[in-house]
Design a protein around this motif. Structure first.
Motif, mmCIF file in Angstrom:
data_model
loop_
_atom_site.group_PDB
_atom_site.id
_atom_site.type_symbol
_atom_site.label_atom_id
_atom_site.label_comp_id
_atom_site.label_asym_id
_atom_site.label_seq_id
_atom_site.Cartn_x
_atom_site.Cartn_y
_atom_site.Cartn_z
ATOM 1 N N TYR A 7 1.000 5.409 0.726
ATOM 2 C CA TYR A 7 0.334 6.512 1.408
ATOM 3 C C TYR A 7 1.131 7.790 1.184
ATOM 4 N N LEU B 10 3.886 12.452 17.327
ATOM 5 C CA LEU B 10 2.535 12.536 16.777
ATOM 6 C C LEU B 10 1.891 11.164 16.937
ATOM 7 N N LEU C 172 -1.094 8.810 15.986
ATOM 8 C CA LEU C 172 -2.102 8.682 14.937
ATOM 9 C C LEU C 172 -3.015 7.506 15.215
ATOM 10 N N GLN D 203 -6.228 1.523 5.384
ATOM 11 C CA GLN D 203 -6.359 2.205 6.661
ATOM 12 C C GLN D 203 -6.640 3.689 6.435
ATOM 13 N N TYR E 224 -0.868 4.414 16.236
ATOM 14 C CA TYR E 224 0.492 4.501 15.737
ATOM 15 C C TYR E 224 1.200 5.662 16.421
ATOM 16 N N PHE F 217 -6.566 7.256 8.295
ATOM 17 C CA PHE F 217 -5.926 7.879 9.442
ATOM 18 C C PHE F 217 -6.672 9.129 9.899
ATOM 19 N N GLY F 218 -6.636 9.332 11.210
ATOM 20 C CA GLY F 218 -7.097 10.591 11.765
ATOM 21 C C GLY F 218 -5.999 11.636 11.656
ATOM 22 N N PRO F 219 -6.297 12.870 12.061
ATOM 23 C CA PRO F 219 -5.326 13.962 11.928
ATOM 24 C C PRO F 219 -4.177 13.888 12.935
ATOM 25 N N LEU G 49 -0.143 -2.954 9.241
ATOM 26 C CA LEU G 49 0.812 -2.549 8.223
ATOM 27 C C LEU G 49 2.207 -2.319 8.802
ATOM 28 N N GLY H 231 0.266 17.078 8.034
ATOM 29 C CA GLY H 231 -0.952 16.284 7.861
ATOM 30 C C GLY H 231 -0.796 14.856 8.330
ATOM 31 N N HIS H 232 -1.708 14.008 7.915
ATOM 32 C CA HIS H 232 -1.675 12.608 8.293
ATOM 33 C C HIS H 232 -1.613 11.761 7.034
ATOM 34 N N PRO H 233 -1.173 10.503 7.162
ATOM 35 C CA PRO H 233 -1.085 9.647 5.973
ATOM 36 C C PRO H 233 -2.447 9.443 5.325
ATOM 37 N N THR I 149 -11.383 12.341 6.689
ATOM 38 C CA THR I 149 -11.381 10.912 6.390
ATOM 39 C C THR I 149 -12.437 10.156 7.169
ATOM 40 N N GLN J 249 4.316 8.351 15.587
ATOM 41 C CA GLN J 249 5.196 8.854 14.544
ATOM 42 C C GLN J 249 6.160 9.860 15.142
ATOM 43 N N GLN K 73 0.855 -1.171 0.000
ATOM 44 C CA GLN K 73 0.000 0.000 0.000
ATOM 45 C C GLN K 73 0.898 1.230 0.000
#
Lengths: 110, 114
Positions: free
Chosen positions: A35, B88, B90, B103, B35, B105-107, A98, A41-43, B2, B37, A33
């Motif tokens: 992204y 961060l 997530l 998947q 997650y 993702f949120g902000p 993932l 921002g976010h993925p 999202t 990050q 996948q």
């Protein structure tokens, strides 16, 4: 454990130039996948490749899955400033979640 | 947008504080994820919940405690964190937890531990 390597880590291009990021694994990938994460921002999911040798296109983006399912690539033709961000590949070999690569961060100057 | 929301978006806490991160998905998905990050590191999977059951815990320190009261909500309870936990965080959701599930993702919550 399983690792997914991405190269390069950073890439800077002039607007209009092409860009490619590569995703490699020492083990066979289940599926890949891709992204994209914009700065701050976010993925966000781009695409999924499942079959050996698969090629998919989204406008200026071309995604490939290697014949041996051990590598994948994302190629952007004629980059634009809106392409800026970090591109991640991810594999789900474990079946539950993932495994992400470290990503390639693309910057574009106009 | 999202369909995955996270609160708060930013959090600053001391090492002795207790706080919670909240994630909510409006997509009808059955699997949810946390997650972490950090700068210059890949996305690190922390926890996976499928149908409200924890199916994966990636050797996360006990100062992080997840909770999934229903398939739409996921919490991450934080206590006695360390400065290196600043990152961060997530949340993501997917229809199932299978190998082809995308998947969303949120902000994220930007956490700073002082």
């Amino acid at each position: 454990g399983q690792q997914v390597m991405q190269i390069p880590q950073y890439q800077h291009v002039q607007e209009g130039e092409d860009f490619t990021t590569y995703c490699n694994s020492s083990t066979t990938l289940s599926n890949i996948q891709w992204y994209k994460q914009r700065p701050g921002g976010h993925p966000v999911f781009l695409i999924q490749l499942v079959k050996s040798g698969e090629v998919k296109k989204q406008k200026r983006l071309t995604f490939q899955f290697g014949e041996a399912k051990k590598n994948s690539s994302l190629h952007i033709t004629a980059t634009q400033t809106t392409d800026v961000g970090t591109y991640f590949c991810a594999d789900n070999q474990a079946g539950t979640a993932l495994i992400f690569g470290k990503g390639t961060t693309l910057s574009v100057s106009s | 947008e999202t369909g995955v929301t996270q609160t708060p978006r930013h959090l600053v806490m001391g090492m002795t504080n207790k706080k919670s991160l909240k994630c909510e998905q409006h997509l009808g998905h059955n699997a949810m994820y946390w997650y972490k990050q950090s700068a210059k590191k890949p996305l690190e999977l922390m926890f996976v919940y499928s149908l409200e059951e924890r199916v994966e815990n990636n050797s996360v320190p006990s100062r992080f405690s997840p909770e999934c009261p229903n398939s739409s909500h996921l919490f991450l309870h934080l206590h006695t964190l360390q400065p290196e936990d600043s990152a961060l965080y997530l949340c993501a959701s997917s229809q199932g937890s299978g190998s082809t599930d995308t998947q969303y993702f949120g902000p994220g919550t930007r956490l700073t531990v002082l």
